[in-house]
Write a protein that holds these residues in place. Structure first.
Motif, short mmCIF file in Angstrom:
data_model
loop_
_atom_site.label_atom_id
_atom_site.label_comp_id
_atom_site.label_asym_id
_atom_site.label_seq_id
_atom_site.Cartn_x
_atom_site.Cartn_y
_atom_site.Cartn_z
N VAL A 115 0.83 -1.20 0.00
CA VAL A 115 0.00 0.00 0.00
C VAL A 115 0.86 1.25 0.00
O VAL A 115 1.82 1.36 0.78
CB VAL A 115 -0.94 0.02 1.23
N LEU A 116 0.54 2.16 -0.89
CA LEU A 116 1.18 3.48 -0.87
C LEU A 116 0.53 4.30 0.23
O LEU A 116 -0.70 4.32 0.36
CB LEU A 116 0.99 4.14 -2.23
N SER A 117 1.35 4.98 1.02
CA SER A 117 0.78 5.72 2.15
C SER A 117 1.60 6.96 2.45
O SER A 117 2.81 6.99 2.23
CB SER A 117 0.71 4.83 3.40
N PRO A 118 0.93 8.00 2.95
CA PRO A 118 1.65 9.19 3.38
C PRO A 118 2.15 9.02 4.81
O PRO A 118 1.69 8.15 5.55
CB PRO A 118 0.57 10.28 3.32
N ALA A 119 3.10 9.84 5.18
CA ALA A 119 3.61 9.86 6.55
C ALA A 119 4.00 11.30 6.86
O ALA A 119 4.44 12.04 5.97
CB ALA A 119 4.80 8.92 6.71
N PHE A 120 3.83 11.67 8.13
CA PHE A 120 4.01 13.08 8.48
C PHE A 120 4.86 13.22 9.74
O PHE A 120 4.76 12.43 10.68
CB PHE A 120 2.66 13.76 8.71
N ALA A 121 5.72 14.23 9.71
CA ALA A 121 6.45 14.68 10.88
C ALA A 121 6.14 16.17 11.03
O ALA A 121 5.38 16.73 10.24
CB ALA A 121 7.95 14.44 10.71
N ARG A 122 6.74 16.81 12.04
CA ARG A 122 6.51 18.25 12.19
C ARG A 122 6.98 18.97 10.92
O ARG A 122 8.14 18.89 10.55
CB ARG A 122 7.26 18.79 13.40
N ASP A 123 6.08 19.64 10.25
CA ASP A 123 6.29 20.41 9.02
C ASP A 123 7.01 19.63 7.91
O ASP A 123 7.65 20.20 7.05
CB ASP A 123 6.99 21.74 9.29
N LYS A 124 6.91 18.29 7.94
CA LYS A 124 7.49 17.44 6.88
C LYS A 124 6.43 16.44 6.43
O LYS A 124 5.73 15.84 7.24
CB LYS A 124 8.73 16.69 7.39
N SER A 125 6.33 16.28 5.11
CA SER A 125 5.37 15.34 4.53
C SER A 125 6.11 14.37 3.62
O SER A 125 6.95 14.79 2.81
CB SER A 125 4.29 16.08 3.74
N PHE A 126 5.78 13.09 3.73
CA PHE A 126 6.42 12.05 2.94
C PHE A 126 5.37 11.20 2.25
O PHE A 126 4.25 11.05 2.74
CB PHE A 126 7.27 11.13 3.83
N VAL A 127 5.77 10.61 1.12
CA VAL A 127 4.99 9.55 0.50
C VAL A 127 5.89 8.33 0.47
O VAL A 127 7.05 8.40 0.00
CB VAL A 127 4.54 9.92 -0.93
N MET A 128 5.38 7.20 0.96
CA MET A 128 6.18 5.99 1.08
C MET A 128 5.67 4.95 0.10
O MET A 128 4.48 4.61 0.08
CB MET A 128 6.11 5.45 2.51
N ILE A 129 6.59 4.44 -0.73
CA ILE A 129 6.25 3.47 -1.76
C ILE A 129 7.00 2.18 -1.46
O ILE A 129 8.24 2.15 -1.52
CB ILE A 129 6.64 3.98 -3.15
N PRO A 130 6.31 1.10 -1.15
CA PRO A 130 7.01 -0.16 -0.80
C PRO A 130 7.68 -0.77 -2.02
O PRO A 130 7.10 -0.84 -3.10
CB PRO A 130 5.88 -1.04 -0.28
N ARG A 131 8.92 -1.22 -1.85
CA ARG A 131 9.63 -1.98 -2.88
C ARG A 131 10.01 -3.33 -2.29
O ARG A 131 9.64 -3.64 -1.16
CB ARG A 131 10.87 -1.20 -3.34
N THR A 132 10.74 -4.13 -3.03
CA THR A 132 10.99 -5.50 -2.58
C THR A 132 11.81 -5.56 -1.28
O THR A 132 11.49 -6.31 -0.37
CB THR A 132 11.70 -6.30 -3.67
N ASP A 133 12.89 -4.77 -1.19
CA ASP A 133 13.72 -4.83 0.01
C ASP A 133 14.05 -3.44 0.56
O ASP A 133 14.97 -3.29 1.37
CB ASP A 133 15.01 -5.60 -0.26
N TYR A 134 13.32 -2.45 0.12
CA TYR A 134 13.51 -1.10 0.63
C TYR A 134 12.22 -0.30 0.40
O TYR A 134 11.26 -0.79 -0.22
CB TYR A 134 14.71 -0.41 -0.03
N VAL A 135 12.23 0.90 0.89
CA VAL A 135 11.09 1.80 0.70
C VAL A 135 11.56 3.01 -0.09
O VAL A 135 12.56 3.65 0.29
CB VAL A 135 10.49 2.26 2.06
N GLN A 136 10.91 3.27 -1.20
CA GLN A 136 11.21 4.48 -1.97
C GLN A 136 10.36 5.60 -1.38
O GLN A 136 9.16 5.45 -1.20
CB GLN A 136 10.87 4.29 -3.44
N MET A 137 11.01 6.71 -1.07
CA MET A 137 10.32 7.78 -0.38
C MET A 137 10.44 9.09 -1.16
O MET A 137 11.46 9.37 -1.79
CB MET A 137 10.87 7.98 1.03
N ALA A 138 9.37 9.86 -1.07
CA ALA A 138 9.36 11.22 -1.60
C ALA A 138 9.08 12.15 -0.43
O ALA A 138 8.09 11.97 0.28
CB ALA A 138 8.29 11.36 -2.67
N MET A 139 9.94 13.11 -0.21
CA MET A 139 9.70 14.14 0.79
C MET A 139 9.31 15.43 0.07
O MET A 139 10.06 15.91 -0.80
CB MET A 139 10.92 14.38 1.67
#
Length: 406
Positions: A201-225
């Protein structure tokens, strides 16, 4: 005038390679010029959408694609104020032979197309060949000048296709005018070792004033900040530890993987959103990012470029093969693809406004509870945006002459 080939394509990305392969299979001699020595570049668009997977099936290439090490994304979820997550996009619910997005390295996808092209006598792929300028006779584009292993050369063609990306040299040399839209974000692309709690599942994730999109891959997570436009230097000045801490805050399950990250691992994507007012000139057609640079929001850029390429081959193969191509034929490609492009870019602009508010807010980002309740009670609603994302407004199908069975 004598021509060296029927069609020359600048750019060996998804749009250029798909257009070249389809035209070649339809009996059109094609030369594709790719400026790099190989396709191995990180953080290109790795999303292979359902419509592109079905195209590979039509071309008899799906069995080869399935040999690639790829992961599947079947939906997207968003946190809600009751502490739960809600499915906002469900690809598994759409009626389609490939109800998922395949996350595959783009170089594997392009190498697959290149191997398929090698089997076609009309397909000529030339690597290490950078297009420098267009050739013209009067108002008509008649080919390109390029720099290759044997020096600067020219190739004359009945049709030139610009598929050389958002910074298209062909488009600029031909004087194609672009309409630019304001964009509030840039993106850092990077990968973190580890696995998510929700692997498909593609999902967003949030920290203080930071937004991420997390994309699952086979042995790692590709992330967009996501970062405010033009803030790359300021964020890098804050140091690597601040960046690592924000990732851990947003996705604690990845804590063990962030220790190896350096700021060099954060690849900046200067986000652009634009569209050519006219995609063509006599003897020239722009497709993909050359005609319309897309935001990474929704990950639809590759899919839209491939669909442009398929429409190009279906509409232009016959007049190219018969030497009868006219400006009206080329214009038909834009007429076919302009509505899907406008709709997708309009949706992205709306989403950009929401992202701007999220980045300016210090409050926890959640899906409004009434929306979450509606989606939970009527889960089929999540298939509507899934179909728009995965298939598009119009799904283009391969010309019959280009199809193969395995």
């Amino acid at each position: 005038m004598e021509f060296d080939t029927r069609c020359v394509i600048a750019g060996g990305g998804p749009a250029g390679m798909v257009a070249g392969l389809l035209l070649a299979r339809c009996g059109v001699p094609v030369t594709v010029l790719e400026k790099h020595a190989d396709f191995l570049r990180d953080f290109r668009g790795d999303t292979i959408h359902p419509s592109t997977l079905q195209l590979l099936d039509e071309l008899g290439l799906m069995s080869e694609f399935e040999k690639i090490d790829f992961s599947k994304v079947s939906g997207a979820q968003f946190p809600t104020r009751d502490g739960k997550v809600t499915t906002v996009l469900n690809l598994a619910a759409i009626k389609h032979p490939y109800p998922y997005i395949a996350m595959a390295p783009q170089w594997d996808f392009l190498n697959l197309l290149a191997r398929a092209g090698e089997a076609e006598p009309n397909f000529d792929l030339r690597m290490n060949c950078e297009v420098l300028d267009v050739l013209s006779v009067g108002d008509r584009i008649v080919g390109v000048r390029y720099s290759g292993p044997d020096g600067v050369k020219e190739i004359r063609a009945l049709l030139t296709i610009a598929a050389d990306g958002r910074w298209s040299r062909i488009r600029d040399s031909a004087g194609i005018v672009m309409k630019d839209f304001a964009v509030p974000i840039d993106v850092w692309w990077f990968k973190v070792s580890g696995q998510l709690d929700r692997p498909n599942v593609l999902s967003p994730a949030f920290a203080r004033d930071k937004s991420f999109v997390m994309i699952p891959r086979t042995d790692y997570v590709q992330m967009a900040m996501l970062l405010p436009k033009g803030m790359d230097s300021e964020l890098r000045a804050q140091g690597v530890q601040a960046w690592r801490s924000s990732i851990i805050e947003a996705a604690p399950e990845l804590a063990t993987g962030v220790g190896d990250l350096s700021l060099d691992d954060a690849k900046l994507l200067d986000v652009k959103l634009n569209r050519a007012r006219r995609w063509w000139r006599s003897g020239l057609l722009c497709i993909g990012d050359s005609a319309h640079a897309m935001s990474p929001v929704g990950g639809v850029g590759v899919n839209l470029a491939v669909q442009d390429a398929v429409a190009t081959a279906r509409i232009l193969a016959e007049p190219l093969r018969k030497w009868t191509i006219s400006d009206r034929d080329v214009q038909r490609v834009q007429k076919r693809r302009i509505v899907p492009t406008i709709i997708v870019q309009s949706v992205q602009r709306i989403m950009h406004r929401g992202l701007r508010r999220i980045m300016r807010s210090n409050e926890e980002v959640t899906l409004p509870l009434p929306v979450a309740v509606l989606l939970r009670h009527f889960p089929k609603l999540a298939s509507v945006p899934a179909r728009l994302l995965g298939v598009g407004v119009i799904q283009e199908h391969s010309p019959l002459a280009a199809r193969r069975t395995k």
